[in-house]
Design a protein around this motif. Sequence first.
Motif, PDB file in Angstrom:
ATOM      1  N   VAL A  41     -98.859 121.385  46.153  1.00 42.69           N
ATOM      2  CA  VAL A  41     -98.808 120.049  46.741  1.00 42.69           C
ATOM      3  C   VAL A  41     -98.894 120.211  48.253  1.00 42.69           C
ATOM      4  N   ASP A  42     -99.945 119.654  48.844  1.00 44.88           N
ATOM      5  CA  ASP A  42    -100.055 119.612  50.302  1.00 44.88           C
ATOM      6  C   ASP A  42     -99.390 118.338  50.779  1.00 44.88           C
ATOM      7  N   LEU A  43     -98.444 118.467  51.699  1.00 43.47           N
ATOM      8  CA  LEU A  43     -97.691 117.301  52.185  1.00 43.47           C
ATOM      9  C   LEU A  43     -97.905 117.131  53.676  1.00 43.47           C
ATOM     10  N   GLU A  44     -97.958 115.877  54.097  1.00 48.17           N
ATOM     11  CA  GLU A  44     -97.898 115.575  55.518  1.00 48.17           C
ATOM     12  C   GLU A  44     -96.604 114.813  55.737  1.00 48.17           C
ATOM     13  N   LEU A  45     -95.734 115.400  56.553  1.00 47.08           N
ATOM     14  CA  LEU A  45     -94.384 114.854  56.726  1.00 47.08           C
ATOM     15  C   LEU A  45     -94.230 114.241  58.103  1.00 47.08           C
ATOM     16  N   ASP A  46     -93.497 113.143  58.153  1.00 45.32           N
ATOM     17  CA  ASP A  46     -93.268 112.453  59.415  1.00 45.32           C
ATOM     18  C   ASP A  46     -92.059 113.063  60.132  1.00 45.32           C
ATOM     19  N   THR A  47     -92.149 114.349  60.424  1.00 42.16           N
ATOM     20  CA  THR A  47     -91.121 115.026  61.200  1.00 42.16           C
ATOM     21  C   THR A  47     -91.788 116.206  61.886  1.00 42.16           C
ATOM     22  N   SER A  48     -91.299 116.609  63.032  1.00 41.03           N
ATOM     23  CA  SER A  48     -91.897 117.761  63.711  1.00 41.03           C
ATOM     24  C   SER A  48     -90.926 118.933  63.764  1.00 41.03           C
ATOM     25  N   ASP A  49     -89.787 118.781  63.083  1.00 38.40           N
ATOM     26  CA  ASP A  49     -88.774 119.844  63.091  1.00 38.40           C
ATOM     27  C   ASP A  49     -88.909 120.680  61.820  1.00 38.40           C
ATOM     28  N   ALA A  50     -89.171 121.977  61.977  1.00 35.73           N
ATOM     29  CA  ALA A  50     -89.452 122.819  60.820  1.00 35.73           C
ATOM     30  C   ALA A  50     -88.250 122.912  59.876  1.00 35.73           C
ATOM     31  N   ALA A  51     -87.049 123.034  60.445  1.00 32.26           N
ATOM     32  CA  ALA A  51     -85.864 123.157  59.590  1.00 32.26           C
ATOM     33  C   ALA A  51     -85.646 121.869  58.799  1.00 32.26           C
ATOM     34  N   ASP A  52     -85.837 120.738  59.469  1.00 30.68           N
ATOM     35  CA  ASP A  52     -85.705 119.445  58.788  1.00 30.68           C
ATOM     36  C   ASP A  52     -86.750 119.320  57.680  1.00 30.68           C
ATOM     37  N   ALA A  53     -88.004 119.695  58.006  1.00 32.23           N
ATOM     38  CA  ALA A  53     -89.069 119.599  57.015  1.00 32.23           C
ATOM     39  C   ALA A  53     -88.737 120.445  55.787  1.00 32.23           C
ATOM     40  N   ARG A  54     -88.279 121.671  56.038  1.00 34.68           N
ATOM     41  CA  ARG A  54     -87.960 122.555  54.914  1.00 34.68           C
ATOM     42  C   ARG A  54     -86.831 121.978  54.059  1.00 34.68           C
ATOM     43  N   ALA A  55     -85.817 121.416  54.708  1.00 34.79           N
ATOM     44  CA  ALA A  55     -84.697 120.837  53.957  1.00 34.79           C
ATOM     45  C   ALA A  55     -85.157 119.635  53.128  1.00 34.79           C
ATOM     46  N   GLN A  56     -86.003 118.787  53.740  1.00 35.91           N
ATOM     47  CA  GLN A  56     -86.537 117.626  53.008  1.00 35.91           C
ATOM     48  C   GLN A  56     -87.339 118.091  51.786  1.00 35.91           C
ATOM     49  N   ILE A  57     -88.188 119.122  52.001  1.00 35.20           N
ATOM     50  CA  ILE A  57     -89.052 119.566  50.906  1.00 35.20           C
ATOM     51  C   ILE A  57     -88.210 120.179  49.784  1.00 35.20           C
ATOM     52  N   GLU A  58     -87.145 120.880  50.149  1.00 31.39           N
ATOM     53  CA  GLU A  58     -86.274 121.415  49.094  1.00 31.39           C
ATOM     54  C   GLU A  58     -85.669 120.294  48.249  1.00 31.39           C
ATOM     55  N   ARG A  59     -85.311 119.200  48.912  1.00 28.70           N
ATOM     56  CA  ARG A  59     -84.794 118.048  48.142  1.00 28.70           C
ATOM     57  C   ARG A  59     -85.906 117.422  47.293  1.00 28.70           C
ATOM     58  N   MET A  60     -87.106 117.327  47.844  1.00 28.13           N
ATOM     59  CA  MET A  60     -88.227 116.785  47.054  1.00 28.13           C
ATOM     60  C   MET A  60     -88.471 117.611  45.797  1.00 28.13           C
ATOM     61  N   CYS A  61     -88.388 118.934  45.966  1.00 25.55           N
ATOM     62  CA  CYS A  61     -88.604 119.811  44.805  1.00 25.55           C
ATOM     63  C   CYS A  61     -87.541 119.561  43.756  1.00 25.55           C
ATOM     64  N   ALA A  62     -86.286 119.421  44.193  1.00 25.46           N
ATOM     65  CA  ALA A  62     -85.193 119.211  43.246  1.00 25.46           C
ATOM     66  C   ALA A  62     -85.327 117.860  42.544  1.00 25.46           C
ATOM     67  N   GLU A  63     -85.850 116.859  43.280  1.00 23.18           N
ATOM     68  CA  GLU A  63     -85.860 115.501  42.729  1.00 23.18           C
ATOM     69  C   GLU A  63     -87.151 115.146  42.016  1.00 23.18           C
ATOM     70  N   LEU A  64     -88.257 115.806  42.376  1.00 18.80           N
ATOM     71  CA  LEU A  64     -89.530 115.356  41.804  1.00 18.80           C
ATOM     72  C   LEU A  64     -90.560 116.459  41.560  1.00 18.80           C
ATOM     73  N   LEU A  65     -90.700 117.398  42.495  1.00 21.57           N
ATOM     74  CA  LEU A  65     -91.905 118.235  42.483  1.00 21.57           C
ATOM     75  C   LEU A  65     -91.866 119.408  41.511  1.00 21.57           C
ATOM     76  N   ALA A  66     -90.677 119.868  41.150  1.00 24.14           N
ATOM     77  CA  ALA A  66     -90.630 121.074  40.320  1.00 24.14           C
ATOM     78  C   ALA A  66     -89.470 121.000  39.341  1.00 24.14           C
ATOM     79  N   ASN A  67     -89.569 121.784  38.299  1.00 28.24           N
ATOM     80  CA  ASN A  67     -88.490 121.913  37.327  1.00 28.24           C
ATOM     81  C   ASN A  67     -87.831 123.274  37.540  1.00 28.24           C
ATOM     82  N   PRO A  68     -86.628 123.281  38.132  1.00 29.58           N
ATOM     83  CA  PRO A  68     -86.022 124.569  38.502  1.00 29.58           C
ATOM     84  C   PRO A  68     -85.682 125.452  37.302  1.00 29.58           C
ATOM     85  N   LEU A  69     -85.660 124.889  36.111  1.00 26.97           N
ATOM     86  CA  LEU A  69     -85.360 125.706  34.933  1.00 26.97           C
ATOM     87  C   LEU A  69     -86.506 126.648  34.612  1.00 26.97           C
TER      88      LEU A  69
END
Lengths: 81, 81
Positions: A41-69
Amino acid sequence: MKATVLVRPKDGILDPQGEAVGGSLRRLAFPVTQARVGRLVDLELDTSDAADARAQIERMCAELLANPLIETVEIQLEGDD
Amino acid sequence: MKATVLVRPKDGILDPQGEAVGGSLRRLAFPVTQARVGRLVDLELDTSDAADARAQIERMCAELLANPLIETVEIQLEGDD
């Protein structure tokens, strides 16, 4: 900020699509010993902070993008190889 | 040698799956301006020569892995970032 999320089936998880691709490639005489298919998934995020972007994407993965099992996730931020 | 092939819809090609993912992420209040969905193929090749591996993978893409009319391909060889 742009990011790419790579989602792969975990080792040991059956991947029929990968087996089909591997079988087809071998029938075409390519020297492939294993193939595994995942998605990206290529994402364009409305943030310029890398740490913030990574944290947001980790939440996206948990909530929608991937099945951690059954899947692993790799996050690649632009300019961060 | 291990390699990863990233297959993405070309710019301008409709990507309904990406639009659905982007819409869902926005509804979950994530600051996503665009999402595009592609696929990845992890390959294990019976060669240790990087140039040979890349040439083989380019032929695999042309013959099976991607549709050059609507998709772009990025080849990542292990230890070659």
